[in-house]
Design a protein around this motif. Structure first.
Motif, short mmCIF file in Angstrom:
data_model
loop_
_atom_site.label_atom_id
_atom_site.label_comp_id
_atom_site.label_asym_id
_atom_site.label_seq_id
_atom_site.Cartn_x
_atom_site.Cartn_y
_atom_site.Cartn_z
N VAL A 156 0.86 -1.18 0.00
CA VAL A 156 0.00 0.00 0.00
C VAL A 156 0.90 1.23 0.00
CG1 VAL A 156 -1.72 1.37 1.23
CG2 VAL A 156 -1.92 -1.13 1.19
N LEU A 157 0.73 2.06 -1.01
CA LEU A 157 1.46 3.33 -1.09
C LEU A 157 0.62 4.41 -0.44
CD1 LEU A 157 2.59 3.20 -4.84
CD2 LEU A 157 3.87 2.44 -2.83
N ALA A 158 1.22 5.13 0.49
CA ALA A 158 0.54 6.23 1.19
C ALA A 158 1.54 7.35 1.39
CB ALA A 158 -0.04 5.75 2.51
N LEU A 159 1.99 7.89 0.27
CA LEU A 159 3.12 8.83 0.26
C LEU A 159 2.72 10.30 0.27
CD1 LEU A 159 4.97 6.60 -2.21
CD2 LEU A 159 6.09 7.44 -0.17
N GLY A 161 0.54 13.89 -0.96
CA GLY A 161 0.44 14.65 -2.19
C GLY A 161 1.69 15.43 -2.49
N ALA A 162 1.52 16.73 -2.76
CA ALA A 162 2.66 17.54 -3.20
C ALA A 162 2.79 18.84 -2.41
CB ALA A 162 2.52 17.85 -4.69
N SER A 163 2.31 18.83 -1.17
CA SER A 163 2.46 20.03 -0.34
C SER A 163 3.18 19.68 0.94
CB SER A 163 1.09 20.64 -0.01
OG SER A 163 0.33 19.79 0.81
N TRP A 164 3.85 20.67 1.51
CA TRP A 164 4.62 20.49 2.74
C TRP A 164 5.70 19.41 2.57
CZ3 TRP A 164 1.27 21.03 7.79
CH2 TRP A 164 0.59 22.26 7.73
N ALA A 171 5.91 14.33 -3.48
CA ALA A 171 5.49 13.83 -4.80
C ALA A 171 6.64 13.27 -5.62
CB ALA A 171 4.75 14.91 -5.59
N ALA A 172 7.71 12.84 -4.97
CA ALA A 172 8.84 12.24 -5.70
C ALA A 172 8.44 10.96 -6.42
CB ALA A 172 9.99 11.95 -4.72
N TRP A 173 7.33 10.37 -5.97
CA TRP A 173 6.88 9.10 -6.53
C TRP A 173 6.23 9.24 -7.91
CZ3 TRP A 173 1.69 9.55 -7.39
CH2 TRP A 173 1.00 10.50 -6.62
N VAL A 174 5.84 10.43 -8.30
CA VAL A 174 5.06 10.63 -9.53
C VAL A 174 5.76 10.04 -10.76
CG1 VAL A 174 4.15 12.36 -11.13
CG2 VAL A 174 3.73 12.58 -8.67
N ALA A 354 -3.43 5.07 -1.37
CA ALA A 354 -4.40 5.66 -0.46
C ALA A 354 -3.98 7.08 -0.09
CB ALA A 354 -4.53 4.81 0.81
N GLY A 355 -4.92 7.80 0.51
CA GLY A 355 -4.63 9.13 1.03
C GLY A 355 -4.54 10.18 -0.05
N GLU A 356 -3.67 11.16 0.19
CA GLU A 356 -3.57 12.31 -0.73
C GLU A 356 -2.85 11.97 -2.03
OE1 GLU A 356 -2.97 16.44 0.63
OE2 GLU A 356 -2.64 15.55 2.61
#
Length: 394
Positions: A156-159, A161-164, A171-174, A354-356
């Motif tokens: 499960v990836l829960a990394l 979004g792209a803020s803070w 968002a390095a995973w994009v 999951a998540g942001e």
């Protein structure tokens, strides 16, 4: 390894708990030195867990992705969040606006209890394990002990979004997922401050709060408070308007929403020998509101009715939301089309998200955190082969 969670924020920890309760051996990899840093930051001034609203009113609060989130929130929505916190020994209360907080107010007691529960379930947490993408079908990590590659049965990836980014959501995973065929919508700032180029005379008002406003941008309206800052405007009254403001909609503020325009005009007409500032103060505008009015509408009309109309619909010129990394959250991310019903990535069987990371949007006020918890629970249960729609019981 049976199960891996990458990211130890609320969504990741929720997924880990569900998989562990299903009997899986679960490892959580977190890039930062400690888990749930954004969660802790959110709880510094009072952890708003959710909003005490019926589900029929709660779900439409999501301006993007409401229909996608609906079954997940039905399984773990406002009532279940409150029961979950209480089961962790953190009773909650509901404020006058319907916002729900732990009695302790802070996030740290709840997080400590949550981590202890997960440890009791056998979940292993590794910090300073930074995911570096794929090595063929293996997941590659930079760890304090050197490079590691893992091949879990489910992930499960829960990394985030792209803020803070400093708290972990960078968002390095994009590019790694995009290269594997995962469809990703561009990230956009959400719950963000607004950039405004002030004149010099506004400097003495920076830090001042403007209370009791009605704010409008496009079709969106909000009641609340904002603050003046050197960079523009901030605050909870502004954040729900971000979806419209980031498309270029005008910001219009009613500085006196509890006064009808004729009533306000009548007050302004009683000026006599008073200065304009005194007249505005007697009409209910404090120094900060008066400064904003003069900044955005000078020269002010002398006719009381025209001035009242200006106060009731003050347009604030702006340059759009502040940079994305300053935003509380982001919209965009892994699209609905890229996931199956269990939030498994269609292009990467065995990997859920999951998540942001997912392409939905939410205002502050408990909605953001509730959806992170709900999607984490949903993905964790699906990854463990359980029915993700099953009702929560503490």
């Amino acid at each position: 390894m049976q199960a891996l969670v990458i990211g130890a924020g609320p969504a990741g920890l929720m997924a880990a708990g569900e998989m562990a309760r299903a009997g899986l051996s679960v490892t959580v990899a977190e890039a930062k030195p400690s888990p749930a840093r954004k969660f802790l930051m959110a709880g510094k001034s009072g952890l708003n867990l959710t909003r005490a609203e019926p589900l029929a009113a709660f779900v439409p609060r999501y301006p993007q992705g409401a229909d996608w989130l609906a079954p997940m929130l039905a399984a773990f929505g406002p009532d279940q969040v409150q029961a979950w916190a209480a089961a962790l020994g953190q009773p909650v209360f509901t404020g006058s606006t319907g916002r729900v907080f732990p009695v302790a107010m802070k996030a740290s007691p709840l997080l400590r209890a949550w981590l202890a529960q997960l440890a009791g379930l056998g979940v292993q947490l590794h910090t300073r394990w930074r995911w570096q993408g794929f090595d063929d079908d293996r997941l590659r990590f930079d760890t304090p002990q050197g490079e590691r590659t893992l091949t879990p049965a489910v992930t499960v990836l829960a990394l985030g979004g792209a803020s803070w980014a400093r708290l972990g959501s960078d968002a390095a995973w994009v590019p790694w997922l995009a290269a594997r065929g995962v469809q990703i919508a561009p990230f956009l700032p959400s719950n963000a401050g607004l950039a405004v180029a002030w004149s010099d005379h506004m400097q003495r008002h920076f830090g001042a709060a403007l209370k009791g406003l009605r704010l409008t941008a496009g079709p969106l309206t909000s009641r609340g408070e904002i603050a003046l800052s050197a960079r523009g405007l901030e605050g909870g009254g502004l954040y729900p308007l971000t979806p419209a403001l980031r498309t270029g909609a005008a910001l219009v503020i009613d500085l006196a929403p509890d006064l009808a325009a004729p009533t306000l005009a009548a007050r302004l007409a009683r000026r006599g020998k008073d200065s304009l500032t005194t007249t505005l103060r007697k009409a209910g505008l404090d120094a900060a509101k008066t400064a904003l009015l003069m900044e955005c509408a000078r020269p002010l009309p002398t006719d009381p009715a025209a001035l009242a109309a200006c106060i009731k619909a003050l347009e604030v010129p702006h340059q759009g939301p502040r940079p994305m990394d300053e935003a509380i959250s982001t919209a965009g991310g892994i699209t609905r089309a890229a996931c199956d019903q269990g939030l498994q990535l269609r292009a990467l069987p065995g990997i859920h998200a999951a998540g942001e990371m997912l392409d939905w949007d939410a205002p502050t006020g408990g909605y953001l955190l509730t959806a992170c918890l709900a999607t984490g629970r949903w993905a964790g249960r699906a990854a463990a082969g359980l029915d993700p729609a099953s009702p929560f019981s503490p």
